[in-house]
Design a protein around this motif. Sequence first.
Motif, short mmCIF file in Angstrom:
data_model
loop_
_atom_site.label_atom_id
_atom_site.label_comp_id
_atom_site.label_asym_id
_atom_site.label_seq_id
_atom_site.Cartn_x
_atom_site.Cartn_y
_atom_site.Cartn_z
N GLY A 234 -15.66 45.35 -39.79
CA GLY A 234 -15.45 46.20 -38.58
C GLY A 234 -14.83 47.65 -39.04
O GLY A 234 -15.74 48.29 -39.95
N THR A 235 -13.91 48.12 -38.42
CA THR A 235 -13.46 49.57 -38.66
C THR A 235 -12.23 49.26 -39.84
O THR A 235 -11.85 50.13 -40.18
CB THR A 235 -12.85 49.91 -37.39
OG1 THR A 235 -11.84 49.07 -36.90
CG2 THR A 235 -13.81 50.19 -36.39
N CYS B 155 -7.74 51.71 -41.14
CA CYS B 155 -8.13 51.14 -39.88
C CYS B 155 -8.77 52.22 -38.95
O CYS B 155 -8.02 52.99 -38.63
CB CYS B 155 -7.14 50.20 -39.14
SG CYS B 155 -7.84 49.47 -37.61
N GLY B 156 -10.08 52.36 -38.59
CA GLY B 156 -10.56 53.42 -38.15
C GLY B 156 -10.29 54.68 -38.54
O GLY B 156 -10.20 55.88 -38.11
N THR C 228 -15.19 45.98 -46.25
CA THR C 228 -15.10 46.27 -44.76
C THR C 228 -15.27 45.16 -43.89
O THR C 228 -16.01 44.28 -44.16
CB THR C 228 -16.15 47.46 -44.42
OG1 THR C 228 -17.52 46.98 -44.78
CG2 THR C 228 -15.95 48.53 -45.45
N GLU D 194 -11.02 48.88 -43.50
CA GLU D 194 -11.54 48.87 -44.95
C GLU D 194 -10.28 48.81 -46.00
O GLU D 194 -9.35 49.36 -45.75
CB GLU D 194 -12.15 50.64 -45.08
CG GLU D 194 -13.43 50.57 -45.56
CD GLU D 194 -13.82 52.04 -45.53
OE1 GLU D 194 -15.21 52.37 -45.04
OE2 GLU D 194 -13.31 52.82 -46.01
#
Lengths: 223, 447
Positions: free
Chosen positions: A130-131, A143-144, A128, A133
Amino acid sequence: MRILLVEDDTLLGDGLQAGLAQSGFTVDWVRDGEAAVAALAAEGFAALVLDLGLPKRDGLSVLRWLRERRDATPVLILTARDRVEDKVQGLDLGADDYVLKPFDLDEVAARLRALVRRAHGRPEPLLTLGTIELNPAARTVTCGGQGVELTGREFDLLHVLMQNAERVLTRRALEEQLYSWNDAVDSNALEVHIHHLRRKLGSEFIRTVRGVGYMATVQPAGA
Amino acid sequence: MSTPPGYSLRHRLVWLLTGALAAIWLFAALIAYQRAHHEADEMLDTQLMQLAETLLAIVEGGDVKDFVKELHENGHAHTVPIAFEVWRERHHRMQRLVVSAGHSGFAAEIHAGFSEIAHRGERWRVYAVTGKDAEYRVVVGHAHAARERLAREIGFSVLAPGAVALPLMAFAVWWGVGRSLRPVDAAAREVAALDPQQLAPLDERAPLPSEIAPLRSALNALIGRVNAAFESERRFTADAAHELRTPLAALKVQAQVALRAQDDAGRQRALTQVTAGVDRMTHLVEQLLTLARVDPANAHPAATFVDPAETVATVCAELLPLARQHDQTLEAELAAGCRIAVNPGWLSIAVRNLVDNALRYAGAHARIVVSVVRVADDGPGVPADERARLTARFVRGESDSEGCGLGLSIVARIAALSHARLALGEGLPRADGGHGLAISLHFPSAG
């Protein structure tokens, strides 16, 4: 992930190269111990798949040589020998894992992923940043929470960058990790892949370090 | 435990030794008896002489009457009764003067010294002595039978201890032999206790008579060879199983690649590799079976003489298409007429493996020359120090990726069982100055 496969058996080597490529690895294949040592001396690999019974220089000798020069590249040994002493000797010489022939291709791929993951100090299978994975086993990226479609090369590039998050990777190091000897590399192919990744995942997380290379980061640009 | 036909060393030793001792003892006893007999004779003769001289002295002294009286009273004290007579010469005639009691007088005149006479149906030993001036003559005598009885008694008294000693000696022999053979029994028990599954050599340090020690050494050497053979077979089975794992792994991987292939071309390619893998495993299994079939029992089928030239020609003809495929030249230089004693099937297998190896390793465009029985090529060759290693099982040449590493092992085994010599040497010269490899088989009677 670029790995070095050392296997003298033509059919098995060919099958492993094709099968591991299907699993998303970039595979360079050499057929004897001397060639393995030459390849390892010249370039870095994410992992080494090593057969023990090799012409010119046997697998354990290659392993010893590798560990003596303090190279921590994860090593997965393929062997037909199932005696405990054989296994112990291999592991004691610095092998990280052991697969007995005949083996399952998926298992070899999974073990390789685990070896590489642990080599980067991560116990959990998901990467991971940030957003973002990344799932190396399923070769998927979100993403997010939203799935993102990536090409094989883009996924590999993202994988390498995220494995080395917050570190600057030179162009050469990145290319070494991405391309096998058989791949014809365009001089600006790397820039093209970086461009695509930024477009799909957001431009701020891959920072260009001018004259050096690239770095995956969640730090704000000014920090 | 049933005793195999043979004989007991113990019994034989006891009988031989006792028999020999008894014979020696008998011989010694005979000599002792004769000597005793002789001594008794001499003693009695001396007695006669002494008595005669004494009598003569008394007679010449004039006390004849007293002496005779005394002798009558004590004469029976002698072991052997003595008869005597005293003669006197008067007017040129001999006249008997005195005769011992109970003695009737010898019939004839007896001359001086010892003589044997017959007297009243008995043999007598007599001694006569004549005094000075030949006036008196004394004659004394023993009956032979009495002398004989005495001599025999003395003789037997010498033999008596021997008669007791003989059984004692026999017992001593029996005991000594039994005790000496004890290490043999112990060694037999040790050998009987050996576990055939786990043959351990006998302890060489344990003391053993020098007669049996070589047997133990020989037995230990045999145990060593048997163990080595067992170990070799065990290792071979393990090696064979391991050798099967790699082609199996290749098959499985290629099959999985085919299953996961997204495109037809990739699947086709992987399936072709699967087929190649099956072919290779078939070859390995066939070579293993060949190795197993090369049984020492079939080494020399009764009176089979083969012309190796025919075998070589047949094998070359069969392998020619393969040589053409690789763009190689396969030549046969054959001189017919030589005969060797060998299992013809084995010779064929050996030649086929040698030629097949040459085709496999000499590389494309190579030239291979086959003669009786030598296969030479102008391929890359093998360094001298690595040649010996090639005959080991599952050892493959450097450039080999397809072979199973058994071909030369099979040839080596056939050579060993046929008493042939397998030699690896320099082959045909190459353009670059080097040499290829030549492998030859020298059969003992090959001319």
